[in-house]
Each structure stands twice: as structure tokens, then as C-alpha cells.
Design a protein around this motif. Structure first.
Motif, PDB file in Angstrom:
ATOM      1  N   THR A 102     -11.322  75.579  74.871  1.00 36.56           N
ATOM      2  CA  THR A 102     -10.709  75.123  76.333  1.00 36.56           C
ATOM      3  C   THR A 102     -11.917  74.517  77.109  1.00 36.56           C
ATOM      4  O   THR A 102     -11.674  73.119  77.493  1.00 36.56           O
ATOM      5  CB  THR A 102     -10.312  76.327  77.236  1.00 36.56           C
ATOM      6  N   LEU A 103     -13.268  74.588  76.888  1.00 40.28           N
ATOM      7  CA  LEU A 103     -14.112  74.133  77.600  1.00 40.28           C
ATOM      8  C   LEU A 103     -14.367  72.688  76.682  1.00 40.28           C
ATOM      9  O   LEU A 103     -14.611  71.692  77.854  1.00 40.28           O
ATOM     10  CB  LEU A 103     -15.497  74.929  77.440  1.00 40.28           C
ATOM     11  N   GLY A 104     -14.424  72.651  75.763  1.00 42.64           N
ATOM     12  CA  GLY A 104     -14.506  71.510  74.623  1.00 42.64           C
ATOM     13  C   GLY A 104     -13.255  70.180  75.308  1.00 42.64           C
ATOM     14  O   GLY A 104     -13.679  68.965  75.623  1.00 42.64           O
ATOM     15  N   VAL A 105     -12.164  70.712  75.245  1.00 39.95           N
ATOM     16  CA  VAL A 105     -10.965  69.912  75.661  1.00 39.95           C
ATOM     17  C   VAL A 105     -11.099  69.297  77.166  1.00 39.95           C
ATOM     18  O   VAL A 105     -10.809  68.528  77.348  1.00 39.95           O
ATOM     19  CB  VAL A 105      -9.570  70.569  75.400  1.00 39.95           C
ATOM     20  N   ALA A 106     -11.553  70.316  77.931  1.00 38.42           N
ATOM     21  CA  ALA A 106     -11.506  69.987  79.628  1.00 38.42           C
ATOM     22  C   ALA A 106     -12.689  68.988  79.567  1.00 38.42           C
ATOM     23  O   ALA A 106     -12.500  67.968  80.482  1.00 38.42           O
ATOM     24  CB  ALA A 106     -11.858  71.186  80.179  1.00 38.42           C
ATOM     25  N   LEU A 107     -14.021  69.170  79.088  1.00 33.90           N
ATOM     26  CA  LEU A 107     -14.919  68.048  79.015  1.00 33.90           C
ATOM     27  C   LEU A 107     -14.521  66.756  78.497  1.00 33.90           C
ATOM     28  O   LEU A 107     -14.995  66.018  79.037  1.00 33.90           O
ATOM     29  CB  LEU A 107     -16.310  68.642  78.420  1.00 33.90           C
ATOM     30  N   ALA A 108     -13.758  66.786  77.492  1.00 34.94           N
ATOM     31  CA  ALA A 108     -13.315  65.666  76.903  1.00 34.94           C
ATOM     32  C   ALA A 108     -12.414  64.795  77.796  1.00 34.94           C
ATOM     33  O   ALA A 108     -12.410  63.507  78.027  1.00 34.94           O
ATOM     34  CB  ALA A 108     -12.700  65.888  75.790  1.00 34.94           C
ATOM     35  N   LEU A 109     -11.581  65.596  78.288  1.00 32.63           N
ATOM     36  CA  LEU A 109     -10.803  64.883  79.250  1.00 32.63           C
ATOM     37  C   LEU A 109     -11.346  64.524  80.737  1.00 32.63           C
ATOM     38  O   LEU A 109     -11.065  63.450  80.965  1.00 32.63           O
ATOM     39  CB  LEU A 109      -9.606  66.175  79.953  1.00 32.63           C
ATOM     40  N   ALA A 110     -12.286  65.164  80.927  1.00 30.06           N
ATOM     41  CA  ALA A 110     -13.108  64.690  82.268  1.00 30.06           C
ATOM     42  C   ALA A 110     -13.873  63.610  81.823  1.00 30.06           C
ATOM     43  O   ALA A 110     -13.913  62.514  82.846  1.00 30.06           O
ATOM     44  CB  ALA A 110     -14.095  65.779  82.635  1.00 30.06           C
ATOM     45  N   LEU A 111     -14.310  63.399  80.528  1.00 29.47           N
ATOM     46  CA  LEU A 111     -15.158  62.274  80.261  1.00 29.47           C
ATOM     47  C   LEU A 111     -13.976  60.931  80.063  1.00 29.47           C
ATOM     48  O   LEU A 111     -14.312  59.820  80.660  1.00 29.47           O
ATOM     49  CB  LEU A 111     -15.666  62.302  78.827  1.00 29.47           C
ATOM     50  N   LYS A 112     -12.773  61.074  79.647  1.00 31.31           N
ATOM     51  CA  LYS A 112     -11.694  60.073  79.642  1.00 31.31           C
ATOM     52  C   LYS A 112     -11.486  59.897  81.169  1.00 31.31           C
ATOM     53  O   LYS A 112     -11.320  58.635  81.317  1.00 31.31           O
ATOM     54  CB  LYS A 112     -10.724  60.928  78.891  1.00 31.31           C
ATOM     55  N   VAL A 113     -11.341  60.790  82.089  1.00 30.01           N
ATOM     56  CA  VAL A 113     -11.129  60.531  83.469  1.00 30.01           C
ATOM     57  C   VAL A 113     -12.492  59.485  83.896  1.00 30.01           C
ATOM     58  O   VAL A 113     -11.974  58.472  84.652  1.00 30.01           O
ATOM     59  CB  VAL A 113     -10.949  61.669  84.212  1.00 30.01           C
ATOM     60  N   TYR A 114     -13.399  59.783  83.649  1.00 35.56           N
ATOM     61  CA  TYR A 114     -14.739  59.006  84.148  1.00 35.56           C
ATOM     62  C   TYR A 114     -14.690  57.742  83.767  1.00 35.56           C
ATOM     63  O   TYR A 114     -15.006  56.889  84.547  1.00 35.56           O
ATOM     64  CB  TYR A 114     -16.039  59.902  83.860  1.00 35.56           C
ATOM     65  N   ARG A 115     -14.362  57.601  82.328  1.00 38.55           N
ATOM     66  CA  ARG A 115     -14.365  56.203  81.816  1.00 38.55           C
ATOM     67  C   ARG A 115     -13.124  55.407  82.388  1.00 38.55           C
ATOM     68  O   ARG A 115     -13.328  54.216  82.484  1.00 38.55           O
ATOM     69  CB  ARG A 115     -14.023  56.425  80.227  1.00 38.55           C
ATOM     70  N   GLU A 116     -12.131  56.036  82.782  1.00 37.05           N
ATOM     71  CA  GLU A 116     -11.042  55.184  83.324  1.00 37.05           C
ATOM     72  C   GLU A 116     -11.305  55.095  84.900  1.00 37.05           C
ATOM     73  O   GLU A 116     -11.125  53.792  85.355  1.00 37.05           O
ATOM     74  CB  GLU A 116      -9.712  55.870  83.150  1.00 37.05           C
ATOM     75  N   TYR A 117     -11.626  56.009  85.690  1.00 33.57           N
ATOM     76  CA  TYR A 117     -11.813  55.652  87.065  1.00 33.57           C
ATOM     77  C   TYR A 117     -13.354  55.654  87.409  1.00 33.57           C
ATOM     78  O   TYR A 117     -13.802  55.348  88.913  1.00 33.57           O
ATOM     79  CB  TYR A 117     -11.094  56.884  87.707  1.00 33.57           C
ATOM     80  N   ARG A 118     -14.319  55.816  86.795  1.00 28.65           N
ATOM     81  CA  ARG A 118     -15.947  55.797  86.958  1.00 28.65           C
ATOM     82  C   ARG A 118     -16.264  56.756  87.871  1.00 28.65           C
ATOM     83  O   ARG A 118     -17.019  56.498  88.840  1.00 28.65           O
ATOM     84  CB  ARG A 118     -16.329  54.242  87.515  1.00 28.65           C
ATOM     85  N   THR A 119     -15.729  57.794  88.259  1.00 33.90           N
ATOM     86  CA  THR A 119     -15.728  58.990  89.151  1.00 33.90           C
ATOM     87  C   THR A 119     -15.190  60.118  88.486  1.00 33.90           C
ATOM     88  O   THR A 119     -14.458  60.168  87.912  1.00 33.90           O
ATOM     89  CB  THR A 119     -15.388  58.739  90.732  1.00 33.90           C
ATOM     90  N   LEU A 120     -15.757  61.455  88.938  1.00 39.00           N
ATOM     91  CA  LEU A 120     -15.171  62.653  88.641  1.00 39.00           C
ATOM     92  C   LEU A 120     -14.615  63.286  90.047  1.00 39.00           C
ATOM     93  O   LEU A 120     -14.369  64.416  89.904  1.00 39.00           O
ATOM     94  CB  LEU A 120     -16.209  63.598  87.974  1.00 39.00           C
TER      95      LEU A 120
END
Length: 132
Positions: A102-120
């Protein structure tokens, strides 16, 4: 009052788990940064795992392995209360694997969000979505 203090002192580990769960839930609800929310989720999962491991342990008891199954004591009754229940520990091994996944998937999704929007930050992400 003495009974409350005695109960608190004998069950202090449960209060620690409750505090960890509350800390994790607080982080998931109040923080706006996605990584901080993920850390809160991980703290909550860890607290639940620690709780289940602690309720599976008994002081002065042994593993459920019958050492002298054959021989002179073979006809002695086996008392279940003399052994530790291994089921919570086995289930928590599975929960640890799920927690790491779950932690790995959540961090991967956060990375994807960061690449798309340049913020978390949730507010900035919502503002950028509305502006599109």
C-alpha cells in the motif's frame, strides 16, 4: 481513582497504540500534503499491527509445539492456555506485506501526481484542475 491509575499502568501499551492511531488519523485528515497523508496512513497501519501482535503474546507461555508427543507423557492432557496463539502473528505478517505494498502504490501515485501538477499540496492541485 487508584483503579484508573492501576488500569492505565498495566495496559500502557494499549494507550500507546491508541495514541499512534489518533496521530495517524489526524495526519490523514488535517494535512494537505499528500506525502504527509501517506505517512499518517502508514503510522495507523503500524499501530494496528503492533496492537494485534501484542494481544497474541502471553507472559510465561510457550510456542504451540508439543515437544514430548511420544513416550511416557504421551497421554497427558494438553492445555491450550499454556501456549501462545500464533494466529495473530501470522495474520500480521500478511498485514505487513499489504502495508508495504500500500505504501509503495501510494508513493507511486503521489509521484505521478507530482509529475502532472508539479505539487503535492491538495489545494494547489484542486486549483490547477479547476483552471483547466
Amino acid at each position: 481513582m487508584q483503579a484508573i491509575i492501576s488500569s492505565f499502568m498495566t495496559h500502557y501499551n494499549y494507550w500507546i497504540y491508541i495514541g499512534l492511531v489518533l496521530l495517524g488519523v489526524y495526519a490523514m485528515i488535517s494535512k494537505r500534503n499528500l506525502v504527509k497523508k501517506i505517512i499518517g496512513m502508514n503510522i495507523t497501519q503500524t499501530a494496528v499491527i503492533l496492537f494485534y501482535v501484542s494481544i497474541g503474546a502471553k507472559k510465561g507461555k510457550t510456542l504451540p509445539i508439543i515437544a514430548h508427543g511420544h513416550g511416557a507423557d504421551a497421554h497427558a492432557a494438553i492445555q491450550a492456555i499454556d501456549y501462545i496463539n500464533p494466529l495473530p502473528h501470522v495474520l500480521m505478517l500478511t498485514a505487513i506485506v499489504v502495508s508495504v505494498a500500500t505504501l509503495g502504490v501510494a508513493l507511486a501515485l503521489a509521484l505521478k501526481v507530482y509529475r502532472e501538477y508539479r505539487t503535492l499540496e491538495e489545494d494547489e492541485i484542486a486549483a490547477r484542475i479547476e483552471s483547466k
